[in-house]
Design a protein around this motif. Structure first.
Motif, PDB file in Angstrom:
ATOM      1  N   ALA A  27       0.832  -1.205   0.000  1.00  0.00           N
ATOM      2  CA  ALA A  27       0.000   0.000   0.000  1.00  0.00           C
ATOM      3  C   ALA A  27       0.868   1.258   0.000  1.00  0.00           C
ATOM      4  O   ALA A  27       0.576   2.226  -0.717  1.00  0.00           O
ATOM      5  CB  ALA A  27      -0.924  -0.007   1.212  1.00  0.00           C
ATOM      6  N   ALA A  28       1.930   1.236   0.793  1.00  0.00           N
ATOM      7  CA  ALA A  28       2.832   2.389   0.842  1.00  0.00           C
ATOM      8  C   ALA A  28       3.503   2.612  -0.510  1.00  0.00           C
ATOM      9  O   ALA A  28       3.671   3.756  -0.957  1.00  0.00           O
ATOM     10  CB  ALA A  28       3.886   2.182   1.936  1.00  0.00           C
ATOM     11  N   THR A  34       1.522   6.459  -7.094  1.00  0.00           N
ATOM     12  CA  THR A  34       0.325   7.092  -7.659  1.00  0.00           C
ATOM     13  C   THR A  34      -0.207   8.271  -6.847  1.00  0.00           C
ATOM     14  O   THR A  34      -1.048   9.021  -7.348  1.00  0.00           O
ATOM     15  CB  THR A  34      -0.817   6.056  -7.793  1.00  0.00           C
ATOM     16  OG1 THR A  34      -1.272   5.688  -6.482  1.00  0.00           O
ATOM     17  CG2 THR A  34      -0.353   4.819  -8.546  1.00  0.00           C
ATOM     18  N   GLY A  35       0.213   8.376  -5.590  1.00  0.00           N
ATOM     19  CA  GLY A  35      -0.328   9.416  -4.723  1.00  0.00           C
ATOM     20  C   GLY A  35      -1.663   9.044  -4.097  1.00  0.00           C
ATOM     21  O   GLY A  35      -2.249   9.837  -3.350  1.00  0.00           O
ATOM     22  N   SER A  36      -2.153   7.849  -4.380  1.00  0.00           N
ATOM     23  CA  SER A  36      -3.447   7.400  -3.842  1.00  0.00           C
ATOM     24  C   SER A  36      -3.267   6.148  -2.991  1.00  0.00           C
ATOM     25  O   SER A  36      -2.503   5.251  -3.357  1.00  0.00           O
ATOM     26  CB  SER A  36      -4.427   7.097  -4.980  1.00  0.00           C
ATOM     27  OG  SER A  36      -4.703   8.255  -5.740  1.00  0.00           O
ATOM     28  N   ALA A  37      -3.982   6.102  -1.875  1.00  0.00           N
ATOM     29  CA  ALA A  37      -3.973   4.920  -1.019  1.00  0.00           C
ATOM     30  C   ALA A  37      -5.147   4.019  -1.378  1.00  0.00           C
ATOM     31  O   ALA A  37      -6.191   4.497  -1.848  1.00  0.00           O
ATOM     32  CB  ALA A  37      -4.073   5.324   0.453  1.00  0.00           C
ATOM     33  N   PRO A  38      -5.020   2.711  -1.180  1.00  0.00           N
ATOM     34  CA  PRO A  38      -6.165   1.818  -1.384  1.00  0.00           C
ATOM     35  C   PRO A  38      -7.312   2.221  -0.453  1.00  0.00           C
ATOM     36  O   PRO A  38      -7.078   2.670   0.669  1.00  0.00           O
ATOM     37  CB  PRO A  38      -5.620   0.436  -1.007  1.00  0.00           C
ATOM     38  CG  PRO A  38      -4.137   0.565  -1.082  1.00  0.00           C
ATOM     39  CD  PRO A  38      -3.821   1.980  -0.718  1.00  0.00           C
ATOM     40  N   GLU A  68      -7.238   3.133   3.417  1.00  0.00           N
ATOM     41  CA  GLU A  68      -8.323   4.006   3.852  1.00  0.00           C
ATOM     42  C   GLU A  68      -9.611   3.199   3.951  1.00  0.00           C
ATOM     43  O   GLU A  68      -9.843   2.287   3.150  1.00  0.00           O
ATOM     44  CB  GLU A  68      -8.506   5.158   2.863  1.00  0.00           C
ATOM     45  CG  GLU A  68      -7.332   6.107   2.794  1.00  0.00           C
ATOM     46  CD  GLU A  68      -7.542   7.210   1.778  1.00  0.00           C
ATOM     47  OE1 GLU A  68      -8.624   7.221   1.133  1.00  0.00           O
ATOM     48  OE2 GLU A  68      -6.644   8.054   1.624  1.00  0.00           O
ATOM     49  N   SER A  69     -10.433   3.512   4.935  1.00  0.00           N
ATOM     50  CA  SER A  69     -11.703   2.800   5.083  1.00  0.00           C
ATOM     51  C   SER A  69     -12.846   3.794   5.087  1.00  0.00           C
ATOM     52  O   SER A  69     -12.733   4.887   5.643  1.00  0.00           O
ATOM     53  CB  SER A  69     -11.718   1.970   6.374  1.00  0.00           C
ATOM     54  OG  SER A  69     -11.527   2.793   7.520  1.00  0.00           O
ATOM     55  N   THR A 277      -4.483  -5.207  -3.918  1.00  0.00           N
ATOM     56  CA  THR A 277      -4.362  -5.674  -5.298  1.00  0.00           C
ATOM     57  C   THR A 277      -5.380  -4.994  -6.202  1.00  0.00           C
ATOM     58  O   THR A 277      -5.055  -4.574  -7.323  1.00  0.00           O
ATOM     59  CB  THR A 277      -4.549  -7.198  -5.358  1.00  0.00           C
ATOM     60  OG1 THR A 277      -3.507  -7.827  -4.624  1.00  0.00           O
ATOM     61  CG2 THR A 277      -4.520  -7.709  -6.791  1.00  0.00           C
ATOM     62  N   ALA A 278      -6.612  -4.850  -5.724  1.00  0.00           N
ATOM     63  CA  ALA A 278      -7.651  -4.179  -6.509  1.00  0.00           C
ATOM     64  C   ALA A 278      -7.248  -2.744  -6.816  1.00  0.00           C
ATOM     65  O   ALA A 278      -7.463  -2.247  -7.935  1.00  0.00           O
ATOM     66  CB  ALA A 278      -8.977  -4.209  -5.756  1.00  0.00           C
ATOM     67  N   ALA A 279      -6.670  -2.079  -5.829  1.00  0.00           N
ATOM     68  CA  ALA A 279      -6.246  -0.696  -6.034  1.00  0.00           C
ATOM     69  C   ALA A 279      -5.147  -0.610  -7.085  1.00  0.00           C
ATOM     70  O   ALA A 279      -5.158   0.287  -7.939  1.00  0.00           O
ATOM     71  CB  ALA A 279      -5.777  -0.096  -4.710  1.00  0.00           C
TER      72      ALA A 279
END
Length: 292
Positions: A27-28, A34-38, A68-69, A277-279
């Motif tokens: 994730a890191a 990309t600058g985006s977290a899952p 992120e949730s 993985t989806a992210a």
């Protein structure tokens, strides 16, 4: 193994911790690229205390993994159409990479219709028909999390299932059935048993691997466990009791999962790994480190 020896415990807690740490690293790396977290969206209908607890626990695990949730709380009276609409909205939201519908959702809701409203690429819980088909045909996709966790535990303890007789007790669409499919894909010989099976004990006695996933406390008796068998207890009943009579089964099994601390932690860990993985897929990042 002598019948008087005690089985080795399959430590789901430790194995899950390592998987979550691996997911946190991935994730890191995704954030760096990309600058985006899952992001995992959890949808909860009503205020069932157990479900609320599970959702909070999953949110806490997400935080540890750098995910992120987003919690979507719907009233208990939510209709099937309203739930389907909420899930479709999340499926179309580019900032959400995985969707988890906390179940059960209530008898007034068509749960299957709700599951099918989740886009397959965001079905990180492995509950849609598309995901089940991928499991059955050995195609890329997201596995049901508990069966996926079971397979990871078997791998962790170097259990080669090829040519072994695996008896799966339970036939739910997100546990028993996919567990059998994943074992079959590894060349195990699989027998499904369930609540209508006549003389269940006779099948269990022949099993090299037992997967108990029927939701009946201590249904599987230790006296029916084949000496040296591997016992996976995916049941969870009131009082921290599994589907296997642990004390007696542990006297005959070679390996056995405890309840709690066995399959449960692995379920959440696989959910988080599949969300990462989806992210990666949705953000178009390099997938070298993204495959679960």
């Amino acid at each position: 193994m002598s019948p008087t020896q005690t089985a080795h415990l399959m430590d789901g807690t430790g194995t899950a911790r390592r998987l979550v740490e691996e997911s946190a690293g991935r994730a890191a790396e995704l954030v760096r690229r990309t600058g985006s977290a899952p992001c995992l969206a959890t949808v909860l209908v009503g205020e069932d205390p157990a479900s609320v607890t599970y959702v909070r626990m999953k949110q806490a695990r997400c935080a540890k993994a750098g995910i992120e949730s987003r919690r979507v709380q719907l009233p208990a009276g939510t209709t099937t159409a309203e739930l389907v609409a909420a899930l479709r909205d999340l499926s179309q939201d580019a900032s959400v990479h995985g969707i988890l519908l906390q179940h059960p959702v209530g008898p007034h809701i068509d749960e299957r219709a709700a599951f099918e409203a989740i886009a397959p690429e965001k079905d990180v819980d492995g509950v849609t028909m598309t995901s089940f088909g991928a499991m059955a045909f050995g195609l890329p996709g997201f596995v049901s999390c508990t069966p996926g966790g079971i397979m990871r535990l078997l791998d962790e303890y170097d259990v080669d299932v090829a040519g072994r007789h695996a008896v799966v007790v339970g036939r739910s669409a997100i546990l028993g059935k996919p567990a059998g499919m994943l074992l079959l894909a590894r060349d195990a010989t699989v027998t499904y048993c369930h609540s209508r099976t006549a003389d269940l004990s006779a099948y269990v006695r022949e099993a090299d691997i037992v997967v108990a996933a029927v939701g009946r406390p201590r249904l599987i008796r230790g006296e029916d466990i084949k000496p040296g068998a591997v016992v996976i207890d995916a049941g969870y009943n009131a009082g921290n009791v599994g589907d296997v009579d642990f004390d007696t089964a542990a006297e005959r099994a070679r390996l056995i999962t405890p309840v709690p601390g066995g399959v449960g932690p692995m379920t959440i860990a696989v959910l988080l790994a599949q969300t990462v993985t989806a992210a990666y897929h949705q953000l178009g990042a390099d997938l070298d480190r993204a495959i679960v």
